[in-house]
Motif scaffolding. Structure first.
Motif, PDB file in Angstrom:
ATOM      1  N   GLU A   1      72.228  19.127 -31.611  1.00 11.56           N
ATOM      2  CA  GLU A   1      73.235  19.235 -30.563  1.00 11.56           C
ATOM      3  C   GLU A   1      72.991  18.265 -29.414  1.00 11.56           C
ATOM      4  O   GLU A   1      73.872  18.023 -28.593  1.00 11.56           O
ATOM      5  CB  GLU A   1      73.283  20.676 -30.026  1.00 11.56           C
ATOM      6  N   ARG A   2      71.795  17.675 -29.357  1.00  6.26           N
ATOM      7  CA  ARG A   2      71.415  16.892 -28.180  1.00  6.26           C
ATOM      8  C   ARG A   2      72.327  15.685 -27.965  1.00  6.26           C
ATOM      9  O   ARG A   2      72.639  15.329 -26.837  1.00  6.26           O
ATOM     10  CB  ARG A   2      69.948  16.455 -28.292  1.00  6.26           C
ATOM     11  N   MET A   3      72.731  15.014 -29.026  1.00  9.34           N
ATOM     12  CA  MET A   3      73.646  13.876 -28.900  1.00  9.34           C
ATOM     13  C   MET A   3      74.889  14.095 -29.746  1.00  9.34           C
ATOM     14  O   MET A   3      75.511  13.151 -30.217  1.00  9.34           O
ATOM     15  CB  MET A   3      72.941  12.568 -29.280  1.00  9.34           C
ATOM     16  N   SER A   4      75.288  15.348 -29.900  1.00  4.70           N
ATOM     17  CA  SER A   4      76.398  15.679 -30.794  1.00  4.70           C
ATOM     18  C   SER A   4      77.731  15.135 -30.295  1.00  4.70           C
ATOM     19  O   SER A   4      78.587  14.739 -31.095  1.00  4.70           O
ATOM     20  CB  SER A   4      76.490  17.195 -30.990  1.00  4.70           C
ATOM     21  N   VAL A   5      77.938  15.098 -28.980  1.00  2.00           N
ATOM     22  CA  VAL A   5      79.193  14.565 -28.435  1.00  2.00           C
ATOM     23  C   VAL A   5      79.322  13.090 -28.814  1.00  2.00           C
ATOM     24  O   VAL A   5      80.358  12.639 -29.328  1.00  2.00           O
ATOM     25  CB  VAL A   5      79.243  14.742 -26.906  1.00  2.00           C
ATOM     26  N   THR A   6      78.251  12.335 -28.569  1.00  2.00           N
ATOM     27  CA  THR A   6      78.263  10.913 -28.910  1.00  2.00           C
ATOM     28  C   THR A   6      78.397  10.709 -30.412  1.00  2.00           C
ATOM     29  O   THR A   6      79.135   9.832 -30.878  1.00  2.00           O
ATOM     30  CB  THR A   6      76.975  10.247 -28.398  1.00  2.00           C
ATOM     31  N   ARG A   7      77.681  11.516 -31.193  1.00  2.00           N
ATOM     32  CA  ARG A   7      77.760  11.376 -32.651  1.00  2.00           C
ATOM     33  C   ARG A   7      79.193  11.576 -33.136  1.00  2.00           C
ATOM     34  O   ARG A   7      79.667  10.859 -34.030  1.00  2.00           O
ATOM     35  CB  ARG A   7      76.810  12.376 -33.310  1.00  2.00           C
ATOM     36  N   GLY A   8      79.892  12.530 -32.555  1.00  2.00           N
ATOM     37  CA  GLY A   8      81.289  12.746 -32.909  1.00  2.00           C
ATOM     38  C   GLY A   8      82.163  11.561 -32.555  1.00  2.00           C
ATOM     39  O   GLY A   8      83.053  11.164 -33.322  1.00  2.00           O
ATOM     40  N   SER A   9      81.902  10.958 -31.390  1.00  2.00           N
ATOM     41  CA  SER A   9      82.661   9.766 -30.984  1.00  2.00           C
ATOM     42  C   SER A   9      82.376   8.596 -31.911  1.00  2.00           C
ATOM     43  O   SER A   9      83.270   7.810 -32.243  1.00  2.00           O
ATOM     44  CB  SER A   9      82.318   9.393 -29.543  1.00  2.00           C
ATOM     45  N   MET A  10      81.120   8.473 -32.345  1.00  2.00           N
ATOM     46  CA  MET A  10      80.777   7.390 -33.261  1.00  2.00           C
ATOM     47  C   MET A  10      81.482   7.565 -34.600  1.00  2.00           C
ATOM     48  O   MET A  10      81.879   6.578 -35.242  1.00  2.00           O
ATOM     49  CB  MET A  10      79.268   7.324 -33.459  1.00  2.00           C
ATOM     50  N   GLU A  11      81.676   8.793 -35.033  1.00  2.00           N
ATOM     51  CA  GLU A  11      82.413   9.023 -36.279  1.00  2.00           C
ATOM     52  C   GLU A  11      83.860   8.560 -36.134  1.00  2.00           C
ATOM     53  O   GLU A  11      84.447   8.007 -37.078  1.00  2.00           O
ATOM     54  CB  GLU A  11      82.354  10.504 -36.663  1.00  2.00           C
ATOM     55  N   LYS A  12      84.441   8.749 -34.951  1.00  2.00           N
ATOM     56  CA  LYS A  12      85.802   8.247 -34.731  1.00  2.00           C
ATOM     57  C   LYS A  12      85.815   6.726 -34.754  1.00  2.00           C
ATOM     58  O   LYS A  12      86.721   6.105 -35.336  1.00  2.00           O
ATOM     59  CB  LYS A  12      86.362   8.754 -33.411  1.00  2.00           C
ATOM     60  N   LEU A  13      84.807   6.104 -34.147  1.00  2.00           N
ATOM     61  CA  LEU A  13      84.724   4.644 -34.174  1.00  2.00           C
ATOM     62  C   LEU A  13      84.533   4.136 -35.600  1.00  2.00           C
ATOM     63  O   LEU A  13      84.997   3.045 -35.946  1.00  2.00           O
ATOM     64  CB  LEU A  13      83.599   4.159 -33.272  1.00  2.00           C
ATOM     65  N   THR A  14      83.852   4.919 -36.440  1.00  2.00           N
ATOM     66  CA  THR A  14      83.730   4.582 -37.858  1.00  2.00           C
ATOM     67  C   THR A  14      85.105   4.416 -38.478  1.00  2.00           C
ATOM     68  O   THR A  14      85.399   3.425 -39.160  1.00  2.00           O
ATOM     69  CB  THR A  14      82.975   5.691 -38.624  1.00  2.00           C
TER      70      THR A  14
END
Length: 272
Positions: A26-39
């Motif tokens: 959960e520590r960087m989950s917000v960013t990880r979700g945004s990176m999936e959108k950038l994918t």
């Protein structure tokens, strides 16, 4: 007309990579979700190659460093795990970028290692490249390292030369500005705590949201030194490459779950 198929600002904290998230996903989950959108967005743009601007690659003092090896390879280690990557380099585009920069009087050079060509011609991939590329299509790359010995204005000018090279190449090119922001959010972090970190990141978020990237050049030197960002230089190159009248921004997220700030933003052509 914006010559880039797609562009974005991404962070490069190792834990963003799912394979390295450890016991605190959960520590960087917000960013990880945004990176999936950038994918998704980069994949839809279908680039022939991707240019990555990183603060952590091989540096040339007083010059922009542009990779010109056959391939690049490296690892990121985090939470007792390792993530490895290898990519081919678009040497034709790398040399074109260098040529355009030098024609404009901008100090730049291409770099290689080992042999002029072939499998031993291999430069290291740094975490500023590996982390965002983990989420991107597997296409040839060009890695560019800015230099803090040159002025902010020269970074904008280099961005214009980069744009010219991409236009001449007639390739579909993605552009990534790999940026972490203030590194002084936590007293237990490697740079300690500084009260400048929070307002610095807040101002950067506002400039990105309002499409005023060029204004990161107006931060006072003392404010920058106190907050300790590593994203200004890459952001200015992106700003020079895609002027304000040609870019539309979608701000995706900001968080600072550890000692440094993480921002994700997507850039499209106007009228998209």
């Amino acid at each position: 007309m914006n010559p880039f198929a797609f562009a974005c600002i991404t962070p490069h904290g190792g834990e963003i990579i799912p394979e390295l998230q450890g016991v605190y996903p959960e520590r960087m989950s917000v960013t990880r979700g945004s990176m999936e959108k950038l994918t998704t967005l980069m994949s839809e743009a279908n680039p022939d190659c991707i240019i990555i601007l990183t603060p952590h690659g091989t540096r040339i003092h007083g010059q922009f460093a542009i990779t010109d090896s056959e391939r690049m390879a490296g690892i990121v280690e985090e939470n007792q795990s390792t993530y490895a990557m290898e990519r081919r380099v678009d040497r034709e585009l790398a040399r074109m970028i260098n040529k355009c920069a030098q024609e404009e009087g901008i100090p730049s050079g291409t770099i290689n290692f080992g042999t002029a060509a072939g499998p031993i011609s291999c430069l290291p991939l740094d975490w500023g490249v590996i982390v965002p590329l983990r989420f991107m299509p597997d296409v040839p790359i060009v890695v560019i390292n800015p230099t803090r010995e040159l002025s902010f204005g020269q970074h904008l000018e280099f961005g214009k030369a980069l744009r010219k090279a991409v236009q001449q190449s007639q390739k579909r090119v993605g552009l990534i500005a790999s940026c972490d922001w203030a590194h002084a959010h936590d007293k237990d972090g490697p740079y300690g705590f500084d009260p400048a970190a929070k307002p610095f990141d807040e101002q950067v978020v506002e400039l990105i949201k309002t499409n005023q990237l060029e204004k990161v050049a107006e931060f006072e030197e003392g404010f920058i030194e106190a907050a300790k960002p590593d994203g200004i230089w890459q952001t200015l190159i992106l700003a020079g490459a895609i002027p304000v009248e040609e870019r539309y921004v979608e701000f995706l997220s900001y968080e600072a779950p550890t000692y440094f700030g993480l921002i994700c933003a997507a850039y499209y052509s106007k009228g998209r």
